[in-house]
Design a protein around this motif. Structure first.
Motif, short mmCIF file in Angstrom:
data_model
loop_
_atom_site.label_atom_id
_atom_site.label_comp_id
_atom_site.label_asym_id
_atom_site.label_seq_id
_atom_site.Cartn_x
_atom_site.Cartn_y
_atom_site.Cartn_z
N PHE A 277 36.89 40.92 29.62
CA PHE A 277 37.22 40.20 30.84
C PHE A 277 38.52 39.42 30.64
O PHE A 277 38.77 38.89 29.56
N SER A 278 39.32 39.34 31.70
CA SER A 278 40.48 38.44 31.64
C SER A 278 39.97 37.00 31.68
O SER A 278 38.99 36.69 32.34
N PRO A 279 40.63 36.08 30.97
CA PRO A 279 40.13 34.71 30.88
C PRO A 279 40.45 33.83 32.07
O PRO A 279 39.78 32.83 32.29
N TRP A 284 39.91 40.61 36.25
CA TRP A 284 40.19 41.91 35.68
C TRP A 284 39.24 42.24 34.53
O TRP A 284 38.87 41.38 33.73
N LEU A 285 38.90 43.51 34.44
CA LEU A 285 38.26 44.08 33.27
C LEU A 285 39.24 45.06 32.65
O LEU A 285 39.83 45.88 33.36
N LEU A 296 42.87 48.86 33.68
CA LEU A 296 42.55 47.56 34.25
C LEU A 296 41.76 47.79 35.54
O LEU A 296 42.22 48.51 36.43
N TRP A 297 40.59 47.16 35.62
CA TRP A 297 39.71 47.34 36.77
C TRP A 297 39.64 46.03 37.56
O TRP A 297 39.50 44.96 36.97
N ASP A 298 39.71 46.14 38.87
CA ASP A 298 39.60 44.99 39.74
C ASP A 298 38.11 44.75 40.03
O ASP A 298 37.47 45.56 40.71
N THR A 299 37.54 43.67 39.51
CA THR A 299 36.11 43.43 39.67
C THR A 299 35.74 43.10 41.12
O THR A 299 34.57 43.19 41.50
N ARG A 300 36.72 42.74 41.93
CA ARG A 300 36.42 42.40 43.32
C ARG A 300 36.25 43.65 44.18
O ARG A 300 35.41 43.69 45.09
N SER A 301 37.06 44.66 43.90
CA SER A 301 37.02 45.87 44.73
C SER A 301 36.34 47.05 44.04
O SER A 301 35.96 48.03 44.68
N GLY A 302 36.22 46.98 42.69
CA GLY A 302 35.65 48.09 41.95
C GLY A 302 36.62 49.23 41.72
O GLY A 302 36.23 50.29 41.24
N SER A 303 37.89 49.02 42.05
CA SER A 303 38.89 50.08 41.90
C SER A 303 39.74 49.86 40.66
O SER A 303 39.74 48.79 40.05
N VAL A 304 40.48 50.92 40.30
CA VAL A 304 41.42 50.81 39.19
C VAL A 304 42.61 49.99 39.62
O VAL A 304 43.28 50.31 40.62
N GLU A 340 51.99 43.62 30.92
CA GLU A 340 51.85 42.51 31.86
C GLU A 340 50.69 42.82 32.79
O GLU A 340 50.68 43.86 33.46
N VAL A 341 49.70 41.92 32.87
CA VAL A 341 48.50 42.17 33.66
C VAL A 341 48.81 42.33 35.13
O VAL A 341 48.28 43.21 35.82
#
Length: 345
Positions: A277-279, A284-285, A296-304, A340-341
């Motif tokens: 997890f991003s801190p 982000w995962l 990098l996965w967006d935990t809010r949308s479930g998308s890449v 860069e995230v």
């Protein structure tokens, strides 16, 4: 750091085959363990190598910084661990006594103690200020696969192929709790940040939650999370979620209280071995594995969010910088890459 400078970062000076890496808690330094036994230290402000720690004879398997960033702990295939002064690069102590390769190391949250483990021989705790052995655990050890301190540093836990979790008092070495997970061998283990729960993953794809009170280790929900070996499990920074990854090529997100499924990320083309997890806001995962990429996965949308491509081998590990701005990835191609995230560049 402007875009031109950032574009020059992927190839860091002095790297051979990389085997482990760790950011310092203050975010100022990155340590890179190499197959030849050396450890390179990089200044993250300029991304230049400032120190080379020499002493290990073989591959550096694991690295950890002390909470105050002043010491580095390393484990190696040469059957030793070492404590280093992170400012001078000198060896503080050589931690000798293991008769097998050191596969895992950990600093206690207080920084006063360190733990080292081998796969099937012993777990040892050491005084970080003197290098003295605090105690040695050799009983009922069957291929220790993971080790972790509780957030307050009072206890530490480990799991292995005998299907049990064992918790010990970090000061006395006395056993506190032991419980069998009743499934297959434990492949990964982590504490929640509040120290009240433990999550374990198993080789049969099961995730197990445990309530870790002062005197009891109570099994919580267990469920079939993956169809194959679970390789990594981690709590989000607020303990709300659990992320897991597996040989089945998926990354999954779960509610940490109920174990209810939230989302799956299934675009990897090979085994997934690491998830983080991003801190900062834990939006982000990041995941990596046999494919030569980081996702990098967006935990809010479930998308890449981003697919970070450029490596030419197996990505051994990933780490977020403490401020969550950067990800560093280490690969069997012998190259570190810094990403860069926000942009994925």
């Amino acid at each position: 750091m402007d875009g031109t400078q950032f574009g020059q970062l992927p190839y860091l000076e002095g790297l051979e085959e990389v085997s482990s890496c760790a950011f310092s808690p203050d975010g100022k330094f990155l340590a890179a363990g190499l197959w030849n036994g050396n450890i390179n230290i990089y200044d993250t402000a300029l991304w230049t190598r400032i120190l080379v720690l020499k002493g290990h004879e073989y591959l550096v398997t694991s690295l950890a910084y002390s909470p105050n960033s002043l010491q580095i702990l390393s484990g190696s295939d040469d059957k030793t661990a070492r404590l280093w002064d992170s400012e001078t690069g000198s060896t503080d102590f050589i931690l000798e006594g293991h008769s097998d390769k050191v596969t895992a190391v950990a600093f206690s949250p207080t920084g006063q103690q360190v733990a080292t483990a081998t796969e099937c021989e012993s777990v040892r705790l050491w005084d970080a200020q003197t290098g003295a052995t605090v105690f040695i655990l050799t009983e009922n050890l069957d291929n220790v696969t993971s080790i972790a301190y509780s957030p307050n540093g009072n206890t530490f836990a480990f799991g292995g192929r005998d299907r049990t979790i064992q918790i010990f008092d970090a000061l006395t070495g006395s056993p506190v709790l032991e419980s069998c997970n009743g499934s297959d061998r434990i492949t990964c283990l982590t504490y929640s940040l509040d120290g009240q729960r433990i999550a374990t993953g198993s080789s049969d794809g099961l995730l197990q939650l445990w309530e870790a009170a002062a005197t009891t280790l109570k099994p919580g929900r267990k469920w079939a999370a993956h169809s194959f070996v679970i390789t990594s499990v981690t709590f989000s920074p607020d303990d709300r979620w659990i992320a897991s990854c597996s040989w089945d090529r998926t990354v999954k997100l779960w509610d940490s209280r109920s174990g209810l499924y939230i989302s799956s990320f299934i675009s990897h083309v090979g085994i997934v071995s690491s998830v983080r997890f991003s801190p900062n806001g834990f939006r982000w995962l990041a995941s990596s594995g046999c494919a030569s990429e980081v996702r990098l996965w967006d935990t809010r949308s479930g998308s890449v969010g981003h697919i970070l491509k450029g490596h030419a081998g197996y990505v051994l590990g990933i780490a977020f910088s403490p401020d969550g701005r950067w990800i560093v990835s280490a690969c069997t191609d012998g190259i570190f890459k810094l990403w860069e995230v926000g942009t994925g560049e």
